[in-house]
Design an enzyme around this catalytic site. Structure first.
Site, PDB file in Angstrom:
ATOM      1  N   ALA A 166      50.504  37.954  33.125  1.00 42.37           N
ATOM      2  CA  ALA A 166      50.130  38.812  31.993  1.00 42.37           C
ATOM      3  C   ALA A 166      49.323  40.015  32.461  1.00 42.37           C
ATOM      4  O   ALA A 166      49.536  41.149  32.000  1.00 42.37           O
ATOM      5  CB  ALA A 166      49.327  38.007  30.975  1.00 42.37           C
ATOM      6  N   SER A 167      48.405  39.793  33.396  1.00 41.15           N
ATOM      7  CA  SER A 167      47.556  40.889  33.871  1.00 41.15           C
ATOM      8  C   SER A 167      48.371  41.943  34.603  1.00 41.15           C
ATOM      9  O   SER A 167      48.103  43.148  34.484  1.00 41.15           O
ATOM     10  CB  SER A 167      46.436  40.349  34.767  1.00 41.15           C
ATOM     11  OG  SER A 167      46.926  39.925  36.028  1.00 41.15           O
ATOM     12  N   LYS A 168      49.372  41.504  35.356  1.00 43.23           N
ATOM     13  CA  LYS A 168      50.180  42.469  36.105  1.00 43.23           C
ATOM     14  C   LYS A 168      51.221  43.155  35.213  1.00 43.23           C
ATOM     15  O   LYS A 168      51.579  44.311  35.459  1.00 43.23           O
ATOM     16  CB  LYS A 168      50.851  41.773  37.290  1.00 43.23           C
ATOM     17  CG  LYS A 168      49.862  41.269  38.342  1.00 43.23           C
ATOM     18  CD  LYS A 168      48.988  42.384  38.917  1.00 43.23           C
ATOM     19  CE  LYS A 168      48.127  41.908  40.062  1.00 43.23           C
ATOM     20  NZ  LYS A 168      47.265  42.971  40.623  1.00 43.23           N
ATOM     21  N   TYR A 189      47.869  35.448  35.407  1.00 46.15           N
ATOM     22  CA  TYR A 189      48.091  36.471  36.431  1.00 46.15           C
ATOM     23  C   TYR A 189      49.281  37.349  36.053  1.00 46.15           C
ATOM     24  O   TYR A 189      49.214  38.580  36.135  1.00 46.15           O
ATOM     25  CB  TYR A 189      48.333  35.804  37.780  1.00 46.15           C
ATOM     26  CG  TYR A 189      48.729  36.758  38.886  1.00 46.15           C
ATOM     27  CD1 TYR A 189      47.767  37.471  39.584  1.00 46.15           C
ATOM     28  CD2 TYR A 189      50.066  36.936  39.232  1.00 46.15           C
ATOM     29  CE1 TYR A 189      48.117  38.346  40.606  1.00 46.15           C
ATOM     30  CE2 TYR A 189      50.436  37.806  40.239  1.00 46.15           C
ATOM     31  CZ  TYR A 189      49.462  38.509  40.918  1.00 46.15           C
ATOM     32  OH  TYR A 189      49.829  39.385  41.924  1.00 46.15           O
TER      33      TYR A 189
END
Length: 264
Positions: free
Chosen positions: A161-163, A159
């Site tokens: 990393a995605s943000k 999560y």
């Protein structure tokens, strides 16, 4: 408040519940014309009904934001219904990914799924609406990120990393779209008081520490400078600010809405 948004066309992703619903109703109160997009249109329709009760025009469009063609079709339907315009895009849709797993315990599939949704989904909607905003010589894009994309978080690597990636997407688009009078920003909520906080985060903390749930709420709030947990409305108000002309000279920023955690 009146932010001079009346009549502006706003596309909102992930409007069915939580902060997505709060964002939708906040824009409805400002008199925006709403295109509400997501996969589960049955879940979105009650929010659209509430928006209409507030006097806003609101249409619901089925769209899987991870599919570029679906996003193109959703924007075309929006333009066809609202005079060819798209003034605002608010990307709320996203997921949380695996919780409580270390990076080495996270599977490739889990990592790919959340990065695909949280990064590619926003990329697809932005890519689909920007030609219209460029032709208009103006527009506002607000991506909803998260504070774990600003400080990182153990047990939430995928999560986070995605943000972090969404921040890069936001800043690059801000540089590219700026010459066309288009602002691109990111709102980064911290923990938000809602069903997940009350039914999962608080009970787990209370059990782990051997304290009451009320004490767990207070302990969680104590992590923040303002000693309180954010609400969906706090996030919605930040989105309104960045979608309005009062923020005309702000672009490429990460705006934490966390009571003072990520930046302090």
């Amino acid at each position: 408040m009146d932010l001079n948004l009346k009549g502006r066309v706003a596309v909102i992703t992930g409007p069915a519940k939580g902060m997505g619903a709060a964002v939708t109703l906040a824009f409805a109160r400002e008199g925006c014309r709403l295109a509400l997009i997501g996969r589960d249109i049955a879940a979105i329709e009650p929010v659209a009904t509430e928006a209409r009760a507030l006097g806003a025009e609101a249409m619901v469009i089925a769209c899987d934001i991870t599919k570029g063609a679906a996003c193109e079709a959703a924007m075309e339907k929006t333009r066809a219904s609202f005079g060819g315009r798209i003034d605002i895009l608010v990307n709320v849709a996203g997921g949380s990914g695996p919780i409580g797993k270390t990076g080495w315990e996270t599977t490739e599939e889990e990592f790919d799924e959340i990065v695909h949704l949280n990064m590619r989904g926003c990329f697809n909607t932005m890519r689909a609406c920007l030609p219209t905003m460029i032709a208009q010589q103006g527009g506002k894009i607000v991506n909803v990120g998260g504070t774990f994309g600003m400080r990182g978080r153990a047990g939430r690597m995928a999560y986070s990393a995605s943000k972090w990636g969404l921040r890069g997407i936001t800043k690059s688009f801000a540089l590219e779209a700026g010459p066309y009078n288009i602002n691109v920003n990111c709102v980064a909520p911290g923990m938000v008081d809602g069903p997940r906080f009350r039914t999962k985060v608080v009970p787990e903390m209370a059990k782990r520490l051997g304290i009451s749930e009320a004490a767990a709420v207070e302990k969680h709030a104590a992590d923040y400078a303002l000693r309180r947990v954010s609400t969906d409305e706090d996030v919605a108000h930040a989105c309104l600010f960045l979608a309005s002309d009062v923020s005309r000279q702000i672009t490429g920023v990460d705006l934490p809405v966390d009571g003072g955690w990520a930046m302090l």
